[in-house]
Design an enzyme around this catalytic site. Structure first.
Site, PDB file in Angstrom:
ATOM      1  N   ASP A  67       0.650  -1.304   0.239  1.00 17.22           N
ATOM      2  CA  ASP A  67      -0.253   0.035  -0.199  1.00 17.22           C
ATOM      3  C   ASP A  67       0.777   1.438   0.515  1.00 17.22           C
ATOM      4  OD1 ASP A  67       1.009  -0.975   2.801  1.00 17.22           O
ATOM      5  OD2 ASP A  67      -1.164  -0.736   3.176  1.00 17.22           O
ATOM      6  N   ASN A 136      -7.542  -2.116  14.265  1.00 20.84           N
ATOM      7  CA  ASN A 136      -8.997  -2.616  13.785  1.00 20.84           C
ATOM      8  C   ASN A 136      -9.807  -4.057  12.656  1.00 20.84           C
ATOM      9  OD1 ASN A 136      -8.430  -1.933  11.079  1.00 20.84           O
ATOM     10  ND2 ASN A 136      -9.976   0.027  10.869  1.00 20.84           N
ATOM     11  N   HIS A 138      -7.299  -4.819  10.053  1.00 20.91           N
ATOM     12  CA  HIS A 138      -7.569  -4.219   8.201  1.00 20.91           C
ATOM     13  C   HIS A 138      -5.726  -4.827   8.081  1.00 20.91           C
ATOM     14  CE1 HIS A 138      -4.731  -0.089   9.333  1.00 20.91           C
ATOM     15  NE2 HIS A 138      -4.567  -1.046   8.885  1.00 20.91           N
ATOM     16  N   GLU A 143      -9.197  -1.906   4.613  1.00 22.97           N
ATOM     17  CA  GLU A 143      -9.995  -1.561   5.865  1.00 22.97           C
ATOM     18  C   GLU A 143     -11.515  -2.038   5.991  1.00 22.97           C
ATOM     19  OE1 GLU A 143      -9.071   0.224   7.552  1.00 22.97           O
ATOM     20  OE2 GLU A 143      -9.104   2.046   7.743  1.00 22.97           O
TER      21      GLU A 143
HETATM   22  C1  GLP Z   1      -0.866   0.594   8.835  1.00 20.41           C
HETATM   23  C2  GLP Z   1      -0.264   0.008   7.636  1.00 20.41           C
HETATM   24  C3  GLP Z   1      -0.474  -1.484   7.642  1.00 20.41           C
HETATM   25  C4  GLP Z   1       0.213  -2.398   8.957  1.00 20.41           C
HETATM   26  C5  GLP Z   1      -0.767  -1.454   9.733  1.00 20.41           C
HETATM   27  C6  GLP Z   1       0.206  -2.083  11.320  1.00 20.41           C
HETATM   28  O1  GLP Z   1      -2.063   1.171   8.307  1.00 20.41           O
HETATM   29  N1  GLP Z   1      -1.676   0.402   5.895  1.00 20.41           N
HETATM   30  O2  GLP Z   1       0.082  -2.710   6.883  1.00 20.41           O
HETATM   31  O3  GLP Z   1       0.024  -3.647   9.417  1.00 20.41           O
HETATM   32  O4  GLP Z   1      -0.854  -0.166  10.169  1.00 20.41           O
HETATM   33  O5  GLP Z   1       0.685  -0.693  11.528  1.00 20.41           O
HETATM   34  P1  GLP Z   1       2.058  -0.957  12.875  1.00 20.41           P
HETATM   35  O6  GLP Z   1       2.829  -2.345  12.904  1.00 20.41           O
HETATM   36  O7  GLP Z   1       2.625  -0.594  13.449  1.00 20.41           O
HETATM   37  O8  GLP Z   1       1.051  -1.594  13.918  1.00 20.41           O
END
Ligand code: GLP
Length: 241
Positions: A67, A136, A138, A143
């Site tokens: 992404d 959440n 995702h 989402e």
């Molecule tokens: C973002 C990214 C995701 C990631 C998520 C969790 O939203 N787009 O790919 O998995 O955050 O991030 P973290 O690993 O910092 O908790």
């Protein structure tokens, strides 16, 4: 589905890096689906370490990232392109032309989404997809929704995702409202999927995603269907099971 329980973040990172390392050793031309966020940083550090010791070679590997924020260019410090260079690509011998990420500066949504889907198709799909988990539920930036989105698409980020990600920006208003993300179908088509999750704030999402119903309201829950899915999570992230 396999769960590898680890003591803490460092242990989780080494275990996940071991799986990715085995993938690259067994298939040097692997297509790796890569993720951003805090969760995979330790995994990347371990891979860099092994590369520096001469144990890993990324010269034939292709990377395809999940992404990117819409509106952030590659040189913006909060863009995911910048993140990947800073945390991984700049430190190993992957070829720049074999790294792929949605172009956040292309505002032609249809063109960018079909370009990225074509990139994934041309690569013949993903051998190993590394994932983090949103609070959440995702994955990538898919989402919670009424349906599972198939291919690359533009999403409007939920308030909870913006709040979770604001720590990388000066304040929540600076977090972009939109992002491009690979779709759920792209992700579950990967031959192998590895998710890293650490900390108590992921415990509820893990419980909902992997011990509840399969529903687009918890996007990661679709991984229950995957034939080769491994969750590498520490004690704190598994504390509600
Ligand atoms: C973002 C990214 C995701 C990631 C998520 C969790 O939203 N787009 O790919 O998995 O955050 O991030 P973290 O690993 O910092 O908790």
């Amino acid at each position: 589905m396999r769960i590898i329980r680890t003591r803490d973040y460092e242990h989780m990172s080494r275990q996940a890096a071991n799986i990715i390392s085995a993938q690259v050793i067994l298939k040097p031309t692997s297509v790796l689906g890569l993720a951003t966020g805090s969760s995979p940083i330790g995994t990347y550090q371990q891979l860099i370490d092994w590369y520096k010791k001469g144990d890993l070679d990324f010269s034939k590997v292709t990377a395809v990232n999940l992404d990117e924020y819409v509106g952030l260019g590659r040189s913006h410090p909060q863009s995911y392109a910048y993140f990947m260079n800073y945390n991984f690509f700049d430190h190993v011998n992957i070829q720049a032309y074999r790294t792929n990420i949605p172009n956040g500066m292309n505002y032609d949504v249809e063109a960018e989404c079909s370009r990225y889907d074509q990139v994934i198709r041309d690569l013949g799909g993903i051998d190993l997809q590394l994932l983090g988990l949103g609070v959440n539920g995702h994955i990538g930036f898919n989402e919670p929704d009424e349906v599972f989105a198939k291919g690359t698409h533009r999403v409007t980020l939920s308030q909870s995702t913006k709040e979770a990600n604001q720590r990388f920006f000066n304040n929540v208003d600076e977090v972009p409202d939109h992002a491009y993300t690979m779709g759920i179908f792209d992700i579950i088509q990967a031959k192998r999927v590895v998710m890293v999750a650490s900390g108590e704030n992921k415990a509820q999402a893990i419980k909902d995603a992997f011990f509840g119903p399969i529903t687009p309201k918890v996007p990661a829950s679709i991984l229950q269907f995957h034939r080769d899915f491994t969750l590498v999570a520490d004690d704190a992230a598994l504390s509600l099971l």
